[in-house]
Every structure is written in structure tokens, then in C-alpha cells.
Design a protein around this motif. Structure first.
Motif, short mmCIF file in Angstrom:
data_model
loop_
_atom_site.label_atom_id
_atom_site.label_comp_id
_atom_site.label_asym_id
_atom_site.label_seq_id
_atom_site.Cartn_x
_atom_site.Cartn_y
_atom_site.Cartn_z
N VAL A 103 14.61 21.96 -61.29
CA VAL A 103 15.25 21.44 -60.37
C VAL A 103 15.30 19.86 -60.75
N THR A 104 16.32 19.13 -60.30
CA THR A 104 16.31 17.88 -60.86
C THR A 104 16.78 16.91 -59.67
N ARG A 105 17.26 17.50 -58.62
CA ARG A 105 17.52 16.82 -57.36
C ARG A 105 17.28 17.76 -56.07
N GLU A 106 16.76 17.09 -55.05
CA GLU A 106 16.47 17.99 -54.08
C GLU A 106 17.35 17.11 -52.68
N ARG A 107 17.15 18.06 -51.63
CA ARG A 107 17.65 17.41 -50.32
C ARG A 107 16.71 17.70 -49.55
N ARG A 108 16.29 16.73 -48.73
CA ARG A 108 15.25 16.80 -47.45
C ARG A 108 16.15 16.77 -46.24
N VAL A 109 15.85 17.73 -45.32
CA VAL A 109 16.79 17.78 -44.18
C VAL A 109 15.61 17.89 -42.90
N LEU A 110 15.93 16.94 -41.85
CA LEU A 110 14.88 17.04 -40.87
C LEU A 110 15.90 17.33 -39.60
N ARG A 111 15.79 18.13 -38.71
CA ARG A 111 16.69 18.66 -37.66
C ARG A 111 15.76 18.62 -36.45
N ALA A 112 16.27 18.10 -35.28
CA ALA A 112 15.19 18.24 -34.16
C ALA A 112 16.32 18.81 -32.92
N ARG A 113 15.72 19.53 -32.31
CA ARG A 113 16.16 20.23 -30.90
C ARG A 113 15.33 19.60 -29.91
N TYR A 114 15.82 18.95 -29.20
CA TYR A 114 14.85 18.14 -28.06
C TYR A 114 15.45 18.49 -26.64
N GLN A 115 14.65 18.52 -25.61
CA GLN A 115 15.00 18.64 -24.11
C GLN A 115 14.31 17.74 -23.50
N LEU A 116 14.81 17.03 -22.42
CA LEU A 116 14.27 16.27 -21.38
C LEU A 116 14.13 16.85 -20.17
N ILE A 117 13.11 17.11 -19.63
CA ILE A 117 12.82 17.80 -18.63
C ILE A 117 12.39 16.99 -17.48
N ASP A 118 13.08 16.99 -16.31
CA ASP A 118 12.62 16.35 -15.01
C ASP A 118 11.39 17.00 -14.48
#
Length: 165
Positions: free
Chosen positions: A88-103
């Protein structure tokens, strides 16, 4: 030039645009953000994201939280550039977030959204240098994701303030 700037300011004011963080931490949005508690987030990326979110909210732990922010992360590294010998000569780093705001008053999810970012990493001959580059990108991606989360929570807080009489 001054006249043009003054006209632009008057035009923006006339159409109802206001600064989101007007009056800083003392303003309505700043006060609402100070009432958000960040739930623990697993992993190294979770540590980085939660610290960045707390920094932007302006407090370590609110004394009387009205909301809880729950975040689940997906952190992946994918090989992109592959040579004939399967290195491998190149990588892709992916960061995903699923978030919830709870009352916390009623347990209702008031905001359910996603945020994410990605970055390319050159894989070099030194494994140490590649790992250092991956970690540096994780720090940058964590900050970007935290920015997106806090901006969305601030927009929610702003809408809630506008609905109040």
C-alpha cells in the motif's frame, strides 16, 4: 469603502441575520451549550473527540446539565494506492460520528445527526513515520468532527431560543 461596508452591515441586519454566538458565553446559545453533558466515548478517537467537544462547549462538566450528548464513532483506515507487489502506498483515514442530543428532562432525543471527515495519508518506508501520520490525521479529524457536532448543537440551541416567547 466604508460606505460599502456600512451598506453591507445594514443589508445583513435588515434580512434578520444575527451572530449565532452573540454575547459569547453569556448569550442564550452559549448558556445552552454550557448545559450539555458529554457522555464517555470509547477508544482513542473517542477521547480526542470528547475533549475537543468539551473544549468548545467551554466547560469540563456542567453542574446541572439539561442535555446529554451521546456519540458513536466509526474510525477506519483503508488502503488506496496499491503497487503490483501488493504494498500500500496511500491510505485514507475516515472518521464518522453518529450523535444524539438527549433532553434530560424527558429523555427525548431532540437531535439525531451525523458528522464526518476523511484524510489521505502517504505510506512511506518507515513504519514509525506512517503510524505518526495516521495519529496526526486522527487528531485533525477529531477536531473537525467535534467542530461539526458543536456547530449543529449550537444551531439547535439557537432555534430553541428563537421559539421561546
Amino acid at each position: 469603502m466604508r460606505r460599502l461596508a456600512l451598506l453591507a452591515c445594514l443589508a445583513l441586519a435588515a434580512c434578520g441575520l444575527r451572530p449565532l454566538y452573540g454575547d459569547g458565553a453569556r448569550g442564550p446559545v452559549g448558556a445552552a451549550l454550557a448545559q450539555v453533558e458529554v457522555a464517555p466515548i470509547a477508544g482513542q478517537a473517542g477521547y480526542l473527540v470528547s475533549n475537543a467537544v468539551r473544549d468548545q462547549l467551554g466547560q469540563a462538566t456542567p453542574s446541572s446539565p439539561a442535555y446529554r450528548l451521546e456519540v458513536k464513532l466509526d474510525d477506519r483506515i483503508v488502503g488506496l494506492g496499491v503497487r503490483r507487489d501488493d504494498t500500500v502506498t496511500r491510505e485514507r483515514r475516515v472518521l464518522r460520528a453518529r450523535y444524539q442530543l438527549i433532553d434530560l428532562a424527558n429523555g427525548q432525543v431532540v437531535l439525531d445527526a451525523t458528522a464526518g471527515s476523511d484524510a489521505g495519508i502517504d505510506v512511506v518506508g518507515s513504519e514509525y513515520a506512517t503510524i505518526a501520520a495516521e495519529n496526526t490525521q486522527l487528531e485533525r479529524l477529531s477536531k473537525t468532527v467535534a467542530d461539526q457536532i458543536v456547530a449543529r448543537v449550537a444551531l439547535y440551541a439557537n432555534r430553541q431560543q428563537q421559539r421561546r416567547p
